[in-house]
Write a protein that holds these residues in place. Structure first.
Motif, PDB file in Angstrom:
ATOM      1  N   GLN A   1       0.830  -1.212   0.000  1.00  0.00           N
ATOM      2  CA  GLN A   1       0.000   0.000   0.000  1.00  0.00           C
ATOM      3  C   GLN A   1       0.863   1.259   0.000  1.00  0.00           C
ATOM      4  O   GLN A   1       0.602   2.205  -0.750  1.00  0.00           O
ATOM      5  CB  GLN A   1      -0.930  -0.005   1.218  1.00  0.00           C
ATOM      6  N   ARG A   2       1.898   1.266   0.827  1.00  0.00           N
ATOM      7  CA  ARG A   2       2.790   2.432   0.906  1.00  0.00           C
ATOM      8  C   ARG A   2       3.501   2.662  -0.428  1.00  0.00           C
ATOM      9  O   ARG A   2       3.631   3.805  -0.880  1.00  0.00           O
ATOM     10  CB  ARG A   2       3.807   2.209   2.037  1.00  0.00           C
ATOM     11  N   LEU A   3       3.937   1.598  -1.055  1.00  0.00           N
ATOM     12  CA  LEU A   3       4.639   1.724  -2.325  1.00  0.00           C
ATOM     13  C   LEU A   3       3.721   2.190  -3.447  1.00  0.00           C
ATOM     14  O   LEU A   3       4.165   2.895  -4.364  1.00  0.00           O
ATOM     15  CB  LEU A   3       5.336   0.409  -2.685  1.00  0.00           C
ATOM     16  N   GLU A   4       2.455   1.845  -3.384  1.00  0.00           N
ATOM     17  CA  GLU A   4       1.475   2.387  -4.345  1.00  0.00           C
ATOM     18  C   GLU A   4       1.390   3.906  -4.174  1.00  0.00           C
ATOM     19  O   GLU A   4       1.380   4.656  -5.163  1.00  0.00           O
ATOM     20  CB  GLU A   4       0.095   1.758  -4.139  1.00  0.00           C
ATOM     21  N   GLU A   5       1.338   4.359  -2.923  1.00  0.00           N
ATOM     22  CA  GLU A   5       1.304   5.802  -2.643  1.00  0.00           C
ATOM     23  C   GLU A   5       2.589   6.465  -3.119  1.00  0.00           C
ATOM     24  O   GLU A   5       2.558   7.538  -3.734  1.00  0.00           O
ATOM     25  CB  GLU A   5       1.109   6.055  -1.145  1.00  0.00           C
ATOM     26  N   TRP A   6       3.718   5.838  -2.843  1.00  0.00           N
ATOM     27  CA  TRP A   6       5.000   6.396  -3.270  1.00  0.00           C
ATOM     28  C   TRP A   6       5.083   6.490  -4.786  1.00  0.00           C
ATOM     29  O   TRP A   6       5.671   7.427  -5.322  1.00  0.00           O
ATOM     30  CB  TRP A   6       6.151   5.559  -2.731  1.00  0.00           C
ATOM     31  N   SER A   7       4.494   5.515  -5.470  1.00  0.00           N
ATOM     32  CA  SER A   7       4.491   5.535  -6.934  1.00  0.00           C
ATOM     33  C   SER A   7       3.751   6.779  -7.436  1.00  0.00           C
ATOM     34  O   SER A   7       4.212   7.454  -8.361  1.00  0.00           O
ATOM     35  CB  SER A   7       3.843   4.257  -7.465  1.00  0.00           C
ATOM     36  N   SER A   8       2.620   7.085  -6.821  1.00  0.00           N
ATOM     37  CA  SER A   8       1.858   8.294  -7.181  1.00  0.00           C
ATOM     38  C   SER A   8       2.657   9.544  -6.860  1.00  0.00           C
ATOM     39  O   SER A   8       2.690  10.494  -7.649  1.00  0.00           O
ATOM     40  CB  SER A   8       0.522   8.331  -6.439  1.00  0.00           C
ATOM     41  N   GLU A   9       3.298   9.558  -5.691  1.00  0.00           N
ATOM     42  CA  GLU A   9       4.118  10.712  -5.306  1.00  0.00           C
ATOM     43  C   GLU A   9       5.267  10.915  -6.291  1.00  0.00           C
ATOM     44  O   GLU A   9       5.597  12.046  -6.642  1.00  0.00           O
ATOM     45  CB  GLU A   9       4.678  10.530  -3.892  1.00  0.00           C
ATOM     46  N   LYS A  10       5.876   9.817  -6.732  1.00  0.00           N
ATOM     47  CA  LYS A  10       6.970   9.902  -7.702  1.00  0.00           C
ATOM     48  C   LYS A  10       6.464  10.503  -9.007  1.00  0.00           C
ATOM     49  O   LYS A  10       7.082  11.398  -9.578  1.00  0.00           O
ATOM     50  CB  LYS A  10       7.571   8.507  -7.934  1.00  0.00           C
ATOM     51  N   LEU A  11       5.318  10.028  -9.487  1.00  0.00           N
ATOM     52  CA  LEU A  11       4.732  10.550 -10.724  1.00  0.00           C
ATOM     53  C   LEU A  11       4.401  12.037 -10.607  1.00  0.00           C
ATOM     54  O   LEU A  11       4.529  12.782 -11.578  1.00  0.00           O
ATOM     55  CB  LEU A  11       3.478   9.762 -11.101  1.00  0.00           C
ATOM     56  N   ASN A  12       3.969  12.463  -9.416  1.00  0.00           N
ATOM     57  CA  ASN A  12       3.637  13.872  -9.181  1.00  0.00           C
ATOM     58  C   ASN A  12       4.863  14.725  -8.865  1.00  0.00           C
ATOM     59  O   ASN A  12       4.749  15.930  -8.673  1.00  0.00           O
ATOM     60  CB  ASN A  12       2.621  13.998  -8.033  1.00  0.00           C
TER      61      ASN A  12
END
Length: 174
Positions: A44-55
């Motif tokens: 779950q955290r890595l999914e959030e981090w993936s979005s943060e990376k894209l943003n």
């Protein structure tokens, strides 16, 4: 050794890294609820981090053993702010087994290069508790400059802790 940006597929490796190093890192980490480092929580955290990376808000790196079955160290750029600030925070951790062998400095340097070259940031901030002599030495060796001290800066292991504030400025900006 391989440096790479983390992905959701690294959840089990990160869970294992924190499980194996819990006692080693507890003096420098916030208190965590049970299950915080489970594979599911990491997914779950890595999914959030993936979005943060894209943003463009964060970038998280790991250094793995050659077979990529074990994480040696982690280094993260967080709270990335663009515009006139062009800055971020850097955090890091190394497995106890690899402490004092230059791996943390290697990963931090690669992360710093990414921040300045790929993200065009002007400033990286990294803070450490005054009792963390290894972090002080690491940041000094990377060229970070002490800028001050913040009282009761972060709640670490259940206690508010003072931190030494440091920064590194991009050599390409004036």
């Amino acid at each position: 050794m391989e440096v790479k940006l983390v992905s959701v597929s690294d959840a089990a490796l990160l869970s294992k890294f924190y499980e194996e190093n819990e006692a080693h890192l507890s003096a420098w980490e916030p208190s965590r609820e049970g299950g915080y480092h489970s594979v599911t929580a990491w997914e779950q955290r890595l999914e959030e981090w993936s979005s943060e990376k894209l943003n463009g808000n964060s970038a998280h790196f790991v250094l793995t053993e050659p077979n990529q079955l074990k994480i040696i160290a982690i280094c993260s750029l967080t709270n990335i702010v663009k515009g006139p600030f062009m800055a971020c925070n850097m955090g890091y951790a190394v497995a106890q087994k690899y402490e004092g062998k230059g791996f943390m400095k290697f990963l931090c340097q690669k992360t710093i290069d990414y921040a300045f070259k790929e993200l065009s940031l002007n400033r990286i901030m990294a803070n450490y508790m005054p009792s963390n002599y290894r972090s002080a030495k690491l940041l000094e060796s990377l060229g970070f400059t002490k800028e001050g001290e913040a009282k009761r800066y972060l709640k670490i292991n259940g206690c508010w802790e003072d931190h030494v504030l440091t920064s590194l400025l991009s050599p390409g900006n004036t």
